[in-house]
Motif scaffolding. Structure first.
Motif, PDB file in Angstrom:
ATOM      1  N   GLY A  90      -6.382  -1.375 -11.169  1.00  0.00           N
ATOM      2  CA  GLY A  90      -7.115  -1.372  -9.911  1.00  0.00           C
ATOM      3  C   GLY A  90      -7.953  -2.624  -9.706  1.00  0.00           C
ATOM      4  N   ARG A  97      -3.219  -6.446  -5.935  1.00  0.00           N
ATOM      5  CA  ARG A  97      -4.284  -6.013  -6.842  1.00  0.00           C
ATOM      6  C   ARG A  97      -3.659  -5.117  -7.895  1.00  0.00           C
ATOM      7  NH1 ARG A  97      -9.462  -6.800  -6.135  1.00  0.00           N
ATOM      8  NH2 ARG A  97      -9.449  -6.969  -3.884  1.00  0.00           N
ATOM      9  N   THR A 150      -9.742  -4.225 -12.191  1.00  0.00           N
ATOM     10  CA  THR A 150     -10.852  -4.443 -13.123  1.00  0.00           C
ATOM     11  C   THR A 150     -10.429  -5.323 -14.292  1.00  0.00           C
ATOM     12  OG1 THR A 150     -10.295  -2.369 -14.215  1.00  0.00           O
ATOM     13  CG2 THR A 150     -12.033  -2.286 -12.564  1.00  0.00           C
ATOM     14  N   SER A 210      -3.303   3.098  -1.594  1.00  0.00           N
ATOM     15  CA  SER A 210      -4.148   2.423  -0.613  1.00  0.00           C
ATOM     16  C   SER A 210      -5.027   1.329  -1.217  1.00  0.00           C
ATOM     17  CB  SER A 210      -5.032   3.452   0.097  1.00  0.00           C
ATOM     18  OG  SER A 210      -5.785   4.141  -0.891  1.00  0.00           O
ATOM     19  N   GLY A 211      -5.159   1.312  -2.551  1.00  0.00           N
ATOM     20  CA  GLY A 211      -5.983   0.274  -3.170  1.00  0.00           C
ATOM     21  C   GLY A 211      -5.240  -1.029  -3.389  1.00  0.00           C
ATOM     22  N   ALA A 212      -3.957  -1.059  -3.022  1.00  0.00           N
ATOM     23  CA  ALA A 212      -3.123  -2.216  -3.351  1.00  0.00           C
ATOM     24  C   ALA A 212      -3.307  -3.339  -2.330  1.00  0.00           C
ATOM     25  CB  ALA A 212      -1.657  -1.794  -3.448  1.00  0.00           C
ATOM     26  N   ASP A 213      -4.425  -4.019  -2.390  1.00  0.00           N
ATOM     27  CA  ASP A 213      -4.635  -5.183  -1.521  1.00  0.00           C
ATOM     28  C   ASP A 213      -3.709  -6.302  -1.963  1.00  0.00           C
ATOM     29  OD1 ASP A 213      -6.672  -3.869  -0.242  1.00  0.00           O
ATOM     30  OD2 ASP A 213      -8.167  -4.542  -1.718  1.00  0.00           O
ATOM     31  N   LYS A 231       0.844  -1.199   0.000  1.00  0.00           N
ATOM     32  CA  LYS A 231       0.000   0.000   0.000  1.00  0.00           C
ATOM     33  C   LYS A 231       0.881   1.252   0.000  1.00  0.00           C
ATOM     34  CE  LYS A 231      -4.427  -1.647   1.721  1.00  0.00           C
ATOM     35  NZ  LYS A 231      -4.331  -3.102   1.719  1.00  0.00           N
ATOM     36  N   PRO A 288      -1.896  -2.737  -9.935  1.00  0.00           N
ATOM     37  CA  PRO A 288      -1.759  -1.298  -9.701  1.00  0.00           C
ATOM     38  C   PRO A 288      -2.154  -0.473 -10.925  1.00  0.00           C
ATOM     39  CG  PRO A 288       0.301  -2.479  -9.271  1.00  0.00           C
ATOM     40  CD  PRO A 288      -0.611  -3.418  -9.986  1.00  0.00           C
TER      41      PRO A 288
END
Lengths: 643, 357
Positions: B281, B276, B283, B253-256, B248, B278
């Protein structure tokens, strides 16, 4: 490994209700990522990645076992007719512990029908990327291998000379293997031999002399367990990584030896109308492996949460383990097909794997001790490279090995201890003794692409010969080629000079003797060991040094001097002549060499002197007298005031 | 005014004067004109003075007045022309002193850091707040550190000369195939003082070598960043928490992250870690092959044998380790299509994907 969806379904019917996408996700989540799916061909095939520790999963049945544990769903029963063990029809001797069990059968073949392999088996073999040979013993053996993971082999019994034994190869023995290569055997190769000598490389490949052909009337089958290390060593020694050697090399299932033979017998009977003459087994499977104690403490620690022992036990049972509970843990024995389970952590991994790694929580470990500072070497590299980028340089990364010729250009010491045994080629064979060759290569490539101002640097180890092996030292290499300036309307363009590199070295804090290497016209290189660069100061802020609060007086001195005079010499003469004067700074701020304005053989230097006292304001008169002292000091060097 | 008392030459000069002074476009011309009319010698003024001197006494007064008027007229005109031209010059100078701010600024030319160095330094910065420092080891390693100490079996294929570069003169010396031997060096060094230190945690960035031919996705030399932590009661959740924080911090912060089981001889349990994607995101895009996830590193809990080999008691201490390929991440983030670009050092490529921090 290629997995046919339909064949997998045959082993674990429940997956019929799962989409291919979801099935791939399940496989990935239990450690078998799917690299690609081919649903275009007649049979849908998945390309599944199996890690080196999981030889047991290199088959449809093997993967199905793990899926069954994950989905808590039943496996299909294996349809097989168990054979009773008969008297040996042929002597089979096991002369080494590396083959503890050897199960065989003798069958009479009706070889009148040309293609004995059923269509569905042929389709399956094609999906596996292996072409059906039309010979039942060969095709059935292959089909069993992909389906159940246990390699088997069929010999033409008529071609055997006397009895069969499993033994170590003797020095000088050779074997013509099925791929048509004559192989010189090593005494560490395990072989199947008859009275004439080796007839197969155990667990790796069969021999040509006993192979099954369309004329084969009787087959002698082999289903055995060969020790993994031995098979791996032979496979590597002979460069023969076969379907069989990969599976035996990772550990086959001793408990499946007889079943594999029986499955092969069943197929020969049903596919080719073979008649079983007798089945027998020599040796026996290993004694039961010892158990491992898994304490709840270790399991909980690895998992990061409290795992119910009942849940752990249920998962291990689903994986085929024998499990006994006791107060604070479990006593576990692995199933016969698993060779990767021995310590508690191995079992903990499997419990977490089947539960799903997605259940693992997140926490940051607490910091017990104090953190350490970043090492000087790392900080130094970081500071240096940032300074160099500010100075217009591009950081490069080049390979550590170069050709002996390229190395010899700039390295200058023996290459013997820096040379690789097995390089990718001569041009990558020496661990470089200098960065300049690689940097100059990169600079020339940039020049070919039209770059005019090339400034490259690299910070990397170079290798020097030492008695106990190559000695690595970190160095900074710089190459500056072409022209400088022209970036903006105020900076004129001019060729790069040696002085530019000296200026860089001084800027970086290098004080020693400098060797600027002439690479080509207007192209220079420089190499500085990082140990020779200034150590960073320990203090965050340097110690206070008093400074004068009285005004500074500046005087410029225009001196006409001989062309060959070194400025450094003149400066030190002036400094030593003025030891008593409060000279704070002396610096040449301009150089004129214009022949139109200056007499031949002469140049003019504009020297700036700065005076400042710590005690008082200086008077014009005393400053003038010091300037005169400076002029006098220049006289012996042939310097005179320029009119 | 009556000029008839003066010679026609002067009369003509006076008639011409207005035109001449208007024709002066610079100060030099004005000065030349001033010389010609008012100069001490050879000028019209000087000539008039000569005439005045030679004239009869009774005419002198009248003539003197005429001459003075003429001279004053000339002087005034010249002065005013001079000041007008001086003003023009002042204005021109003022204009030239203004620097056109839209011109390229006079700053030294800029260089760049190599993208791989930048990424390594960024990783160090990411782990620094967690108390990790940097450890480094040599590229020329012993078999013991590169393989034995990492629980890699003696007949492991990676040890073969088809995978690993060995030195000709020193059969036990090789070019390290990963940064993991730094683990071995560090835990061996710190084993005797681990109690005092309360554990071990560090990053080990560096260059590693494997016998791969150079192609768009392979290089015989590449970079890894290894991370290791040894402490009390360390489990998979600590590894996950640490990597979740790090990814992250690196990607946003979206990087699960997610763990998948995998196998490396020096860890148990082992895992591969996906982040996830980068770029899209999650999709689905070209980089993540529509899966929404990209594999970013390998990790696991330190195998008890590795701790034992170094002299650390695995019943007391446990830890985790992770290792990532720097080029792989750099290629993904920058969408660089060819790995070789990172080692060709074309200034155009470096300027595009490098930077200064």
């Amino acid at each position: 490994m290629r997995i046919e969806l339909e064949a997998l379904q045959r082993e674990i019917p429940v997956i019929a209700g799962i989409s291919t996408h979801d099935l791939c996700e399940y496989l990935a989540m239990i450690g078998f990522p799917v690299d690609s799916t081919d649903t275009q061909s007649a049979a849908a095939v998945l390309d599944v990645d199996v890690t080196a520790n999981r030889g047991d999963a290199l088959s449809h049945r093997g993967l199905a076992r793990d899926l069954a544990a994950k989905l808590d769903a039943p496996l299909s029963a294996i349809s097989v007719t168990p054979n009773t063990e008969n008297e040996a029809l042929l002597s089979v001797r096991l002369e080494t512990d590396s083959c503890p069990i050897y199960s065989t059968a003798m069958l009479k073949l009706d070889c009148t029908s040309a293609n004995q392999t059923p269509a569905d088996a042929q389709t399956f073999l094609t999906a596996m990327g292996s072409n059906a040979k039309g010979l039942a013993p060969v095709d059935a053996s292959n089909e069993l291998l992909y389906r159940y993971g246990h390699p088997t082999h069929a010999f033409d019994a008529a071609k055997l000379k006397g009895g069969v034994c499993v033994r170590w190869a003797k020095a000088g023995e050779t074997l013509l293997t099925l791929d048509g290569v004559q192989r010189n055997l090593d005494t560490k190769d395990m072989v199947i031999a008859d009275d004439s000598g080796p007839i197969a490389l155990a667990g790796v490949i069969g021999g040509d002399s006993t192979k099954v052909t369309e004329n084969t009337k009787r087959v002698f089958l082999e289903s055995a367990y060969f020790e993994p290390q031995t098979v791996r060593a032979s496979a590597r020694r002979h460069g023969l990584h076969t379907d069989a050697s990969i599976r035996f090399g990772r550990g086959a299932d001793t408990a499946f030896v007889k079943t594999a033979r029986d499955l092969l017998v069943d197929r020969l009977i049903s596919w080719a109308g073979a008649e079983l003459l007798g089945a027998w087994t020599v040796g026996q499977r290993d004694s039961k492996p010892s158990g491992t104690v898994i304490s709840k403490n270790v399991l909980d620690r690895v998992a990061g949460e409290s795992i119910l022992l009942d849940e752990a036990k249920a998962i291990l049972l689903r994986l085929g383990c024998r499990v006994e509970s006791f107060g604070s843990g479990l006593n576990v024995q692995p199933p016969s097909w698993r060779h990767d389970l021995s310590i508690a952590e191995d079992y903990a991994e499997d419990i977490l794997r089947i539960r799903g790694y997605g259940h693992i929580g997140t926490a940051l470990p607490s910091l017990e001790g104090a953190p350490e500072p970043l090492p000087h070497s790392y900080q130094q590299r970081r500071t240096l490279s940032r300074r160099l980028t500010q100075l217009g340089f591009f950081q490069t990364v080049t390979l550590g090995f170069i050709s002996p010729e390229a190395d010899a250009k700039y390295a200058g010491d023996s290459q013997e201890s820096r040379t690789l045994l097995n390089p990718l080629g001569l041009e990558y064979s020496v661990m470089r003794g200098s960065l300049l060759s690689s940097l100059w290569d990169a600079a020339e490539a940039n020049q070919r692409h039209g770059a005019k101002d090339i400034r490259l640097f690299e910070i990397a180890p170079i290798y020097k010969s030492a008695s106990d092996g190559p000695n690595e030292t970190s160095v900074l290499g710089i190459v500056w080629a072409g022209s400088i300036g022209g970036e903006d309307p105020l900076t004129p363009v001019r060729p790069v000079m040696t002085a530019d590199l000296i200026a860089i070295a001084r800027d970086l804090g290098f004080t020693g003797d400098l060797k600027v290497v002439d690479l080509a016209q207007s192209a220079f290189g420089l190499e500085i060991p990082l140990s020779k660069l200034a150590e960073p100061t320990e203090k965050v802020i340097p110690t206070f040094r008093p400074f004068s609060r009285y005004p500074m007086v500046t005087r410029d001195l225009s001196l006409l001097v001989p062309l060959e005079l070194s400025y450094g010499e003149l400066e030190s003469s002036i400094k030593s002549a003025m030891e008593s004067a409060p000279l704070q700074n002396i610096k040449c701020v301009d150089v004129f060499k214009d022949s139109k304005l200056i007499a031949e053989g002469k140049q003019a230097w504009l020297i700036r002197l700065k005076f400042q006292s710590f005690e008082r304001t200086l008077t014009g008169q005393e400053v003038e007298s010091w300037v005169q002292t400076a002029v006098n000091a220049a006289k012996p060097h042939g310097g005179v005031l320029r009119g | 005014m009556d000029l008839r008392s003066l010679p026609p030459e002067i009369e003509k000069a006076h008639d011409n004067f207005a035109g001449l002074i208007d024709a002066c476009t610079d100060l030099d011309a004005v000065l030349r004109l001033k010389g010609a009319y008012l100069g001490r010698e050879d000028s019209f003024a000087a000539k008039m003075m000569d005439i005045l001197k030679a004239s009869p006494k009774e005419q002198k007064k009248e003539l003197g007045v005429v001459i003075n008027v003429l001279k004053n007229q000339w002087e005034e005109a010249i002065k005013s022309r001079q000041s007008a031209l001086e003003e023009v010059r002042r204005q021109r100078t003022a204009k030239s002193l203004v620097w056109d701010v839209t011109l390229p600024p006079p700053l030294p030319s800029k260089g760049v850091l190599h993208p791989l160095t930048r990424l390594i330094d960024r990783l160090v910065d990411v782990f620094r707040p967690l108390g990790y420092h940097v450890e480094e080891g040599p590229e020329a390693e012993t078999e013991a550190n590169n393989f034995d100490g990492l629980n890699i079996p003696e007949d492991h294929p990676a040890r073969g000369s088809a995978d690993t570069f060995y030195f000709q003169k020193y059969p036990n010396l090789l070019l390290r195939t990963h940064t993991s031997p730094v683990q071995v060096r560090v835990i061996k060094r710190l084993a005797p003082v681990i109690e005092q230190k309360g554990g071990i945690r560090f990053l080990a960035p560096g260059r590693v070598y494997r016998k791969d031919e150079i192609d768009p996705t392979h290089s015989p030399m590449f970079h890894q960043v290894e991370g290791m932590l040894v402490g009390r009661g360390i489990g998979m959740h600590h590894l996950k928490g640490t990597l979740d924080y790090a990814m992250k911090a690196l990607f946003g912060s979206g990087a699960d992250i997610r763990f998948r089981p995998s196998y490396f001889p020096f860890v148990e349990p082992g895992c591969e870690v996906d982040v996830r994607c980068p770029l899209c995101g999650g999709t689905g895009c070209r980089v993540c092959k529509s899966s929404g996830w990209v594999e970013i590193l390998g990790a696991g809990l330190v195998h008890p044998n590795v701790l034992k080999f170094a002299g650390i008691e695995p019943d007391v201490w446990s830890g985790f380790a992770f290792g990532m390929g720097v080029e792989r991440i750099a290629m993904m983030v920058s969408q660089t299509p060819d790995l070789r670009l990172f080692f060709e050092n074309d200034q155009r490529f470096l300027a595009a994907v490098g930077g200064m921090d």
